[in-house]
Design a protein around this motif. Structure first.
Motif, PDB file in Angstrom:
ATOM      1  N   ASP A   1      15.215  35.972  62.051  1.00  8.20           N
ATOM      2  CA  ASP A   1      13.750  36.025  62.053  1.00  8.20           C
ATOM      3  C   ASP A   1      13.204  37.228  61.274  1.00  8.20           C
ATOM      4  N   ALA A   2      13.825  38.398  61.459  1.00  3.62           N
ATOM      5  CA  ALA A   2      13.329  39.602  60.790  1.00  3.62           C
ATOM      6  C   ALA A   2      13.453  39.485  59.268  1.00  3.62           C
ATOM      7  N   GLU A   3      14.610  39.023  58.813  1.00  6.19           N
ATOM      8  CA  GLU A   3      14.797  38.850  57.363  1.00  6.19           C
ATOM      9  C   GLU A   3      13.772  37.893  56.792  1.00  6.19           C
ATOM     10  N   ALA A   4      13.563  36.783  57.505  1.00  8.42           N
ATOM     11  CA  ALA A   4      12.616  35.767  57.032  1.00  8.42           C
ATOM     12  C   ALA A   4      11.197  36.322  56.963  1.00  8.42           C
ATOM     13  N   LEU A   5      10.832  37.120  57.972  1.00  8.72           N
ATOM     14  CA  LEU A   5       9.481  37.689  57.992  1.00  8.72           C
ATOM     15  C   LEU A   5       9.289  38.660  56.834  1.00  8.72           C
ATOM     16  N   TRP A   6      10.244  39.569  56.624  1.00  5.88           N
ATOM     17  CA  TRP A   6      10.103  40.540  55.538  1.00  5.88           C
ATOM     18  C   TRP A   6      10.133  39.878  54.166  1.00  5.88           C
ATOM     19  N   GLU A   7      10.905  38.806  54.052  1.00  9.37           N
ATOM     20  CA  GLU A   7      10.958  38.068  52.779  1.00  9.37           C
ATOM     21  C   GLU A   7       9.572  37.526  52.429  1.00  9.37           C
ATOM     22  N   GLN A   8       8.879  36.981  53.432  1.00  9.29           N
ATOM     23  CA  GLN A   8       7.515  36.494  53.205  1.00  9.29           C
ATOM     24  C   GLN A   8       6.566  37.649  52.910  1.00  9.29           C
ATOM     25  N   PHE A   9       6.710  38.727  53.663  1.00 16.36           N
ATOM     26  CA  PHE A   9       5.849  39.893  53.479  1.00 16.36           C
ATOM     27  C   PHE A   9       5.958  40.437  52.049  1.00 16.36           C
ATOM     28  N   ASP A  10       7.199  40.508  51.553  1.00 13.69           N
ATOM     29  CA  ASP A  10       7.452  41.080  50.221  1.00 13.69           C
ATOM     30  C   ASP A  10       6.771  40.303  49.100  1.00 13.69           C
ATOM     31  N   ARG A  11       6.435  39.053  49.361  1.00 13.17           N
ATOM     32  CA  ARG A  11       5.741  38.263  48.330  1.00 13.17           C
ATOM     33  C   ARG A  11       4.296  38.726  48.151  1.00 13.17           C
ATOM     34  N   HIS A  12       3.766  39.415  49.168  1.00 16.14           N
ATOM     35  CA  HIS A  12       2.357  39.814  49.149  1.00 16.14           C
ATOM     36  C   HIS A  12       2.143  41.316  48.984  1.00 16.14           C
ATOM     37  N   ALA A  13       3.139  42.115  49.346  1.00 12.15           N
ATOM     38  CA  ALA A  13       2.940  43.571  49.370  1.00 12.15           C
ATOM     39  C   ALA A  13       4.232  44.286  49.007  1.00 12.15           C
ATOM     40  N   ASP A  14       4.096  45.535  48.530  1.00 15.13           N
ATOM     41  CA  ASP A  14       5.275  46.290  48.098  1.00 15.13           C
ATOM     42  C   ASP A  14       5.614  47.440  49.030  1.00 15.13           C
ATOM     43  N   GLY A  15       5.056  47.426  50.229  1.00 10.58           N
ATOM     44  CA  GLY A  15       5.366  48.473  51.191  1.00 10.58           C
ATOM     45  C   GLY A  15       4.419  48.371  52.367  1.00 10.58           C
ATOM     46  N   LEU A  16       4.728  49.131  53.409  1.00  8.46           N
ATOM     47  CA  LEU A  16       3.966  49.031  54.654  1.00  8.46           C
ATOM     48  C   LEU A  16       3.647  50.416  55.201  1.00  8.46           C
ATOM     49  N   ASP A  17       2.436  50.577  55.728  1.00 16.69           N
ATOM     50  CA  ASP A  17       2.036  51.837  56.346  1.00 16.69           C
ATOM     51  C   ASP A  17       1.942  51.739  57.864  1.00 16.69           C
ATOM     52  N   ILE A  18       1.554  50.562  58.371  1.00 18.79           N
ATOM     53  CA  ILE A  18       1.305  50.408  59.804  1.00 18.79           C
ATOM     54  C   ILE A  18       1.982  49.127  60.297  1.00 18.79           C
ATOM     55  N   LEU A  19       2.900  49.270  61.239  1.00 20.36           N
ATOM     56  CA  LEU A  19       3.544  48.105  61.847  1.00 20.36           C
ATOM     57  C   LEU A  19       3.124  48.025  63.306  1.00 20.36           C
ATOM     58  N   VAL A  20       2.499  46.926  63.685  1.00 18.05           N
ATOM     59  CA  VAL A  20       2.101  46.721  65.086  1.00 18.05           C
ATOM     60  C   VAL A  20       2.940  45.584  65.658  1.00 18.05           C
ATOM     61  N   ASN A  21       3.880  45.937  66.538  1.00 15.05           N
ATOM     62  CA  ASN A  21       4.708  44.937  67.214  1.00 15.05           C
ATOM     63  C   ASN A  21       3.948  44.428  68.427  1.00 15.05           C
ATOM     64  N   ASN A  22       3.161  43.378  68.206  1.00  9.85           N
ATOM     65  CA  ASN A  22       2.319  42.823  69.263  1.00  9.85           C
ATOM     66  C   ASN A  22       2.840  41.496  69.791  1.00  9.85           C
ATOM     67  N   ALA A  23       3.518  40.717  68.940  1.00  7.52           N
ATOM     68  CA  ALA A  23       3.969  39.383  69.347  1.00  7.52           C
ATOM     69  C   ALA A  23       4.851  39.468  70.582  1.00  7.52           C
ATOM     70  N   GLY A  24       4.613  38.595  71.518  1.00  4.90           N
ATOM     71  CA  GLY A  24       5.451  38.590  72.709  1.00  4.90           C
ATOM     72  C   GLY A  24       5.193  37.372  73.559  1.00  4.90           C
ATOM     73  N   ILE A  25       6.185  37.030  74.371  1.00  6.62           N
ATOM     74  CA  ILE A  25       5.993  36.007  75.392  1.00  6.62           C
ATOM     75  C   ILE A  25       5.355  36.735  76.574  1.00  6.62           C
TER      76      ILE A  25
END
Length: 260
Positions: A80-104
């Motif tokens: 899941d993590a690889e897949a998410l970052w792969e999609q992210f990389d198509r739109h942006a070249d780096g990250l400043d703020i990561l909010v881990n909000n998703a949860g059951i």
């Protein structure tokens, strides 16, 4: 306003920064995504399954003059993590703020929970954030922010039926604490924000569907009301901004005094 007002003074303290909010298609995550966008960040709106809801959030952000894009990956599954970052990389070249909000948001009581349900709530609430950070270390810029959405239930046994869920948030809080030391040398702060009872589609059944639900929930808070996603998003926005630069490894109680 003066002619030489800086970007920060103009109400866009996050201008030029990129944020990723997991589980941002609804509830608290949506509130956080919209708030960070209002503060000037370009926001990656992550969703698990509901693409239409995520696109609605992106459209709302853009309609308000902000910038956002949607990325869809179901968390709690292998890769899941690889897949998410792969999609992210198509739109942006780096990250400043990561909010881990998703949860059951809940789990069956001890007497009823199956091994599969236990594994699933830990996979989404603990393992996914861990490996999102692990895989994202090279993308996260120095001076950045990691904000983990915890829960008041990590610090109180007021709802013992939700033990497995509460355990995941306890684990997430340990991750926050230790990660703050790991990333501190890079000027990256790491904090947990712990909501109490918030009015979302997750809690609507209880709040609106039971006779005393709303009054009971409101009475748990010292302030006598049920929280809103904005109540939590404003705390996250503070930690994400330069104003929160000296707060790290912290557990921020955003329960409206539900633990007092």
């Amino acid at each position: 306003m003066h002619a030489h007002t800086s970007t920060a003074d103009s109400g866009k303290p996050l201008a030029g920064r990129t944020a990723l909010v997991t589980g941002a298609s609804r509830g608290i995550g949506r509130g956080i995504a919209e708030r960070l966008a209002r503060d000037g960040a370009r926001v990656a709106v992550h969703y698990g399954r509901n693409e239409a809801a995520a696109k609605e959030v992106v459209a709302a952000i853009e309609a308000a003059g902000g910038s956002a894009f949607a990325i869809g990956v179901e968390l709690g599954l292998p890769g899941d993590a690889e897949a998410l970052w792969e999609q992210f990389d198509r739109h942006a070249d780096g990250l400043d703020i990561l909010v881990n909000n998703a949860g059951i948001g809940t789990a069956p009581p001890l007497e009823e929970i199956t091994e599969e349900e236990y594994d699933r709530v830990f996979a989404v609430n603990v393992k996914a954030p861990f490996f999102l950070v692990r895989q994202g270390l090279g993308r996260l810029r120095d001076g950045g922010r990691v904000i983990n959405v915890s829960s008041g239930l990590a610090r109180t046994a007021v709802m013992p039926d939700k033990v497995a869920y509460a355990m995941t948030k306890g684990a997430l809080d340990v991750f926050t604490r230790d990660l703050s030391k790991t990333l501190g040398p890079r000027g990256i702060t790491v904090n947990s924000v712990a909501p109490g009872i918030i009015e979302t589609d997750n809690t609507a059944g209880w709040l609106h569907g039971t006779p005393d639900g709303w009054d009971t929930a409101a009475s748990i808070s010292a302030l006598g009301r049920v929280g809103t996603p904005a109540d939590v998003a404003d705390v996250v926005a503070f930690l994400a901004s330069d104003a929160g630069r000296w707060v790290t490894g912290s557990w921020v109680d955003a329960t409206g005094g539900s633990l007092t």
